[in-house]
Design a protein around this motif. Sequence first.
Motif, PDB file in Angstrom:
ATOM      1  N   SER A 183       0.816  -1.217   0.000  1.00 38.98           N
ATOM      2  CA  SER A 183       0.000   0.000   0.000  1.00 38.98           C
ATOM      3  C   SER A 183       0.852   1.270   0.000  1.00 38.98           C
ATOM      4  CB  SER A 183      -0.950   0.001   1.186  1.00 38.98           C
ATOM      5  OG  SER A 183      -0.207  -0.045   2.368  1.00 38.98           O
ATOM      6  N   SER A 187      -0.019   4.022  -2.593  1.00 38.05           N
ATOM      7  CA  SER A 187      -0.415   5.352  -2.119  1.00 38.05           C
ATOM      8  C   SER A 187       0.393   6.444  -2.808  1.00 38.05           C
ATOM      9  CB  SER A 187      -0.209   5.464  -0.606  1.00 38.05           C
ATOM     10  OG  SER A 187      -0.998   4.515   0.047  1.00 38.05           O
ATOM     11  N   GLY A 190      -0.825   7.008  -6.229  1.00 43.99           N
ATOM     12  CA  GLY A 190      -2.079   7.771  -6.199  1.00 43.99           C
ATOM     13  C   GLY A 190      -1.830   9.255  -5.963  1.00 43.99           C
ATOM     14  N   ALA A 194      -2.591  12.438  -8.323  1.00 42.42           N
ATOM     15  CA  ALA A 194      -3.469  13.518  -7.847  1.00 42.42           C
ATOM     16  C   ALA A 194      -2.795  14.877  -7.988  1.00 42.42           C
ATOM     17  CB  ALA A 194      -3.836  13.264  -6.392  1.00 42.42           C
ATOM     18  N   GLU A 398       0.671   6.660   2.971  1.00 41.38           N
ATOM     19  CA  GLU A 398      -0.664   6.061   3.131  1.00 41.38           C
ATOM     20  C   GLU A 398      -1.626   7.059   3.777  1.00 41.38           C
ATOM     21  OE1 GLU A 398      -0.030   1.454   4.085  1.00 41.38           O
ATOM     22  OE2 GLU A 398       1.207   2.717   5.348  1.00 41.38           O
ATOM     23  N   TRP A 401      -2.395   9.848   1.282  1.00 40.72           N
ATOM     24  CA  TRP A 401      -3.291   9.359   0.217  1.00 40.72           C
ATOM     25  C   TRP A 401      -4.730   9.296   0.721  1.00 40.72           C
ATOM     26  CZ3 TRP A 401      -4.749   9.476  -4.307  1.00 40.72           C
ATOM     27  CH2 TRP A 401      -5.460   8.450  -4.963  1.00 40.72           C
ATOM     28  N   GLU A 402      -4.876   8.850   1.974  1.00 39.24           N
ATOM     29  CA  GLU A 402      -6.224   8.810   2.539  1.00 39.24           C
ATOM     30  C   GLU A 402      -6.783  10.230   2.669  1.00 39.24           C
ATOM     31  OE1 GLU A 402      -6.623   6.457   6.146  1.00 39.24           O
ATOM     32  OE2 GLU A 402      -8.591   7.367   6.511  1.00 39.24           O
ATOM     33  N   VAL A 404      -5.961  12.763   0.853  1.00 46.18           N
ATOM     34  CA  VAL A 404      -6.252  13.246  -0.512  1.00 46.18           C
ATOM     35  C   VAL A 404      -7.613  12.701  -0.959  1.00 46.18           C
ATOM     36  CG1 VAL A 404      -5.564  13.005  -2.949  1.00 46.18           C
ATOM     37  CG2 VAL A 404      -3.848  13.570  -1.223  1.00 46.18           C
ATOM     38  N   GLN A 405      -7.825  11.413  -0.672  1.00 43.81           N
ATOM     39  CA  GLN A 405      -9.110  10.809  -1.046  1.00 43.81           C
ATOM     40  C   GLN A 405     -10.260  11.443  -0.257  1.00 43.81           C
ATOM     41  OE1 GLN A 405      -7.609   6.774  -0.359  1.00 43.81           O
ATOM     42  NE2 GLN A 405      -8.261   6.261  -2.425  1.00 43.81           N
ATOM     43  N   ASN A 406      -9.987  11.759   0.998  1.00 44.37           N
ATOM     44  CA  ASN A 406     -11.009  12.417   1.823  1.00 44.37           C
ATOM     45  C   ASN A 406     -11.381  13.790   1.266  1.00 44.37           C
ATOM     46  OD1 ASN A 406     -10.956  10.265   3.505  1.00 44.37           O
ATOM     47  ND2 ASN A 406      -9.904  11.276   5.205  1.00 44.37           N
ATOM     48  N   GLY A 408     -11.806  14.398  -1.683  1.00 46.05           N
ATOM     49  CA  GLY A 408     -12.745  14.175  -2.771  1.00 46.05           C
ATOM     50  C   GLY A 408     -12.159  14.297  -4.144  1.00 46.05           C
ATOM     51  N   LEU A 409     -10.879  14.115  -4.243  1.00 44.84           N
ATOM     52  CA  LEU A 409     -10.272  14.183  -5.577  1.00 44.84           C
ATOM     53  C   LEU A 409     -10.379  12.847  -6.291  1.00 44.84           C
ATOM     54  CD1 LEU A 409      -7.061  16.302  -4.980  1.00 44.84           C
ATOM     55  CD2 LEU A 409      -9.035  16.906  -6.357  1.00 44.84           C
TER      56      LEU A 409
END
Lengths: 409, 277
Positions: A183, A187, A190, A194, A398, A401-402, A404-406, A408-409
């Motif tokens: 991961s 990550s 990712g 992004a 990690e 990345w979380e 970044v995902q939070n 909303g990208l």
Amino acid sequence: MSARRLDYSAFSFQQLMELDACTRCGECILWCPTYAEKEDEAITPLKKIEHVRRFAGSEYGFLARLFGPRGIDEGELHKHSQGAYDCTLCGRCHTVCPVHIDTRPLWLAMREQLVAAGHFPAIMSEVRERIVTQHNNLGESNANRLAWAGNLEEPPRVVEPPAQAEVLYFVGCVSSLYPMAYSIPQSLAGILRAAAVPFAVMGADEWCCGFPLIIAGMSAEAHALARHNVDAVRAAGAKRLVTTCPSCYHTWREIYPDILGESLGFEVLHAVELLDELLDDGRLRLGEMQQVVTYHDPCDLGRTSGIYEAPRRVLRSIPGITFYEMRDHHDRALCCGGGGDVEMADPELVNMVARRRLLQAEEVGAGVIATACQQCKRTLSGAARKEKIRIRTFDITEIIWEAVQNAGL
Amino acid sequence: MLADRLTVFWISIGITFLLFLPLLGWKIDFWSHGFVRDAHGRRVERGKVRAMLQNAVAAIRRNGFGHVASVFILDGLLHRRLWAVDRFRWLSHFLMLVGFLALFALSVITGFFEEILHGFFGVEGPAVEFITNKNTPLMAVLNESFGLLILIGLLLVLVRRFILRPAQLRTAALDVSTLVLLALIMLTSYPTEAFRLLMENTPPNMAWYSFLGYPLALLLRPLNWNWAIWHYWTFMLHIAACIALALYLPFSKFFHVFISPIIATANALRDEQEAHA
């Protein structure tokens, strides 16, 4: 007692002077993470220096000069070898030594000497064999190096000369081949996407950086690996090489120019430096994370490479994060136990050292230990599971990345 | 018939010096088994000592003499890291260091005035008299005070090593032999001064400047011994201990006196450089 002579050519002139600079004050003993768990005197920095000083004395001391060398006691050499290979090479002893003895390189020179004398753990020969023949420290086929990317929606581009790749990600053996660490590269891949940073990886053309051999005292074998890797990166035309592994980072940045006798011609960055830069440039948007986090300084990133603040800035930039320092941090940070190839020779010792670090994190009420090293993650996570300590360990990539995902990208 | 005390002293010093150099040479010969890199990072195969000195000069130029000197004082001599971790140990080290350096400097100055200026060139005058006369108030006070610093430092070392015994301390023959020699030097120093005062029958108004030697002399006076003989032999014992320490020095723990300041300075400068890189 045999008439064995030892070779001191692995030491520098200054290191041999450092043996005489040690005042035997024992300050290092208080800070040695492995001695704290396994009270074997041979592990202590003081004893390691005393051993070599005694070996040298039996060949080059006052009486040896007058009446001839006495030869080395094989039993003592064996004890010294055990102590030398039970050291995680964390370098904490250097930071507290009143006379600033540069201990970590000294321990490496001792290991080189022990390898030349044939006194080293048998497992190291296997590791050497794996790396030299398979080009990774697990002995797997090097074609599996992209296993971590197998389930990515968009696999990373594998650079093939003369294809150009401005940023090349050197994944490292552990992140490439240990599923527990997959991961981390996933990550980073990712995050780079992004942030719209074009990058590539080397795939099967990536060879072990040679760090496990260098710290085992087998640096001679690392030359071919360095040559291959540097040539491959140059052929890719990379301007920047990024690693998530602090040991690879140190090897690329400090050791390769030294053993190859040439400057690399491209920049070497650890992922935390790149993340720090991307956040500073506003190229990453981070979403909220409600976590109590502490940071574990990996020895090869902190004490060995001097990077302390970038990872902390990165973590503090995440909205919602509560950050606490553990009792031992920055240059006094406790080792996780995963360094120095100790895991190969004494896994239980590694677990004991890691446990102590986990308890420090528990002490400050952290639910998450962030680190910037796949080996620290493996070691701390493994110990937490074994010792039933409810703390999770993540690499910074990690966590980011979380976040970044939070966002909303 | 006893040999002249000072003749024995200077012959001993000469022999010590002559022996010390080859012993130091052996040490340097061992260090030369290690590799040295030149300014371009290339390994030097021959002339390693010269290359080391060149590297040292280059480091002084790069960092500036003033900065190197301050690091040498703060890290090499005063060990500021030690201050941060253990004040007791720092104090004992500081007292012994200052005492030794000051006494060494004082001895060199006295020796120069007494043996070179006065003895060899026959120079006379108030300055020579001031320095060479052991009853000169300032010289007596300085000698006694610096000796006292060493004595207190040594006592603190002994208390820490044998009474407090902190967990990290390991006591081996190497540590004990050095301490025994140091203790012998200190234990013979004040009696030597006391016997001198008694032998020369120094008047109290002058003798009191030896503020430890004179009280000791007052304590010993009722014994009414042959003070000249006692002075001679305690002086010889004192000198023998000093010579033994000097000869044992390159192979003893005490060698750190020379090496540690160099290593501490070199590595502290390098650490600074790396931190700023």
